[in-house]
Design a protein around this motif. Structure first.
Motif, mmCIF file in Angstrom:
data_model
loop_
_atom_site.group_PDB
_atom_site.id
_atom_site.type_symbol
_atom_site.label_atom_id
_atom_site.label_comp_id
_atom_site.label_asym_id
_atom_site.label_seq_id
_atom_site.Cartn_x
_atom_site.Cartn_y
_atom_site.Cartn_z
ATOM 1 N N ARG A 62 0.832 -1.209 0.000
ATOM 2 C CA ARG A 62 0.000 0.000 0.000
ATOM 3 C C ARG A 62 0.863 1.254 0.000
ATOM 4 O O ARG A 62 0.565 2.222 -0.709
ATOM 5 C CB ARG A 62 -0.912 -0.008 1.231
ATOM 6 N N VAL A 95 -4.104 1.580 -4.652
ATOM 7 C CA VAL A 95 -4.941 1.307 -3.484
ATOM 8 C C VAL A 95 -6.412 1.480 -3.829
ATOM 9 O O VAL A 95 -6.817 2.515 -4.376
ATOM 10 C CB VAL A 95 -4.571 2.226 -2.309
ATOM 11 N N ASP A 135 -9.512 -0.809 1.152
ATOM 12 C CA ASP A 135 -8.598 -0.416 2.222
ATOM 13 C C ASP A 135 -9.355 -0.002 3.480
ATOM 14 O O ASP A 135 -8.953 -0.345 4.594
ATOM 15 C CB ASP A 135 -7.709 0.733 1.743
#
Length: 202
Positions: free
Chosen positions: A11, A18, A23
């Motif tokens: 990440r 991302v 996330d």
């Protein structure tokens, strides 16, 4: 958390890749962050790119370390992979199509590969193996305190039955069996091994 740590590395290295929604879901999953990363890296579907790369790294490293452990201890009775990673990602563990897959990394030991091919590799599907081991130890200590002697804490059929009932394995093979649990972090790896034999109480 090992899988989550590898995800965090990717990440930071590839912020442009991302998936914000994925996330956020991972970060909000508390102690299940590693499991959430694996959830977004399904075997038969594209999934999230960073999650899949993280899981691939963990699986390949897991396989390589398992192979090293097998060479060190030569458990001809079998190498049993215990813990939470393998049962939850069984398809990834079994996949032999990738050059960096678990089994290919397990066997990738040069001239020693033929030796490893003689060692059966199994995945322990029971994730509470630690609790079962603690229960076994408690029973052995209790029986020893009560003067049960080696009948239950040493070798023999009673010992084998007790052991099998707790761990759901058949330990008729006199060769040593190795239990391997690996936690993979972003920069380090810890390996825990415990060896049992129906002919030994070690």
């Amino acid at each position: 958390w090992g899988l989550y740590n590898v995800y965090c590395f990717f990440r930071e290295k590839y912020p442009e890749k991302v998936n914000v929604a994925v996330d956020a879901e991972i970060e909000s999953s508390g102690d299940m962050k590693g499991g959430m990363v694996a959830k977004h890296a399904p075997f038969h579907h594209p999934g999230d790119e960073l999650c899949k790369r993280a899981l691939e790294i963990v699986v390949s490293t897991y396989g390589a370390e398992a192979g090293s452990a097998a060479l060190k201890w030569n458990p001809r009775g079998g190498l049993y992979i215990a813990g939470g990673i393998a049962p939850k990602n069984l398809e990834h563990i079994k996949d032999e199509s990738r050059d960096d897959g678990f089994m290919k990394c397990f066997l990738d030991k040069g001239i020693m590969s033929d030796t490893l091919k003689q060692i059966p590799v199994k995945v322990v599907m029971a994730e509470d193996i630690g609790k079962r081991g603690a229960k076994l130890l408690a029973v052995r200590m209790l029986m020893k305190q009560r003067g049960a002697g080696p009948q239950l804490v040493g070798s023999g059929k009673k010992y084998s039955r007790l052991f099998s009932s707790l761990l759901e394995f058949d330990f008729k093979n006199p060769s040593y069996v190795a239990f391997l649990g690996v936690t993979v972090g972003a920069s380090c790896m810890f390996v825990g091994l415990r060896y049992f034999s129906p002919r030994s109480s070690k």
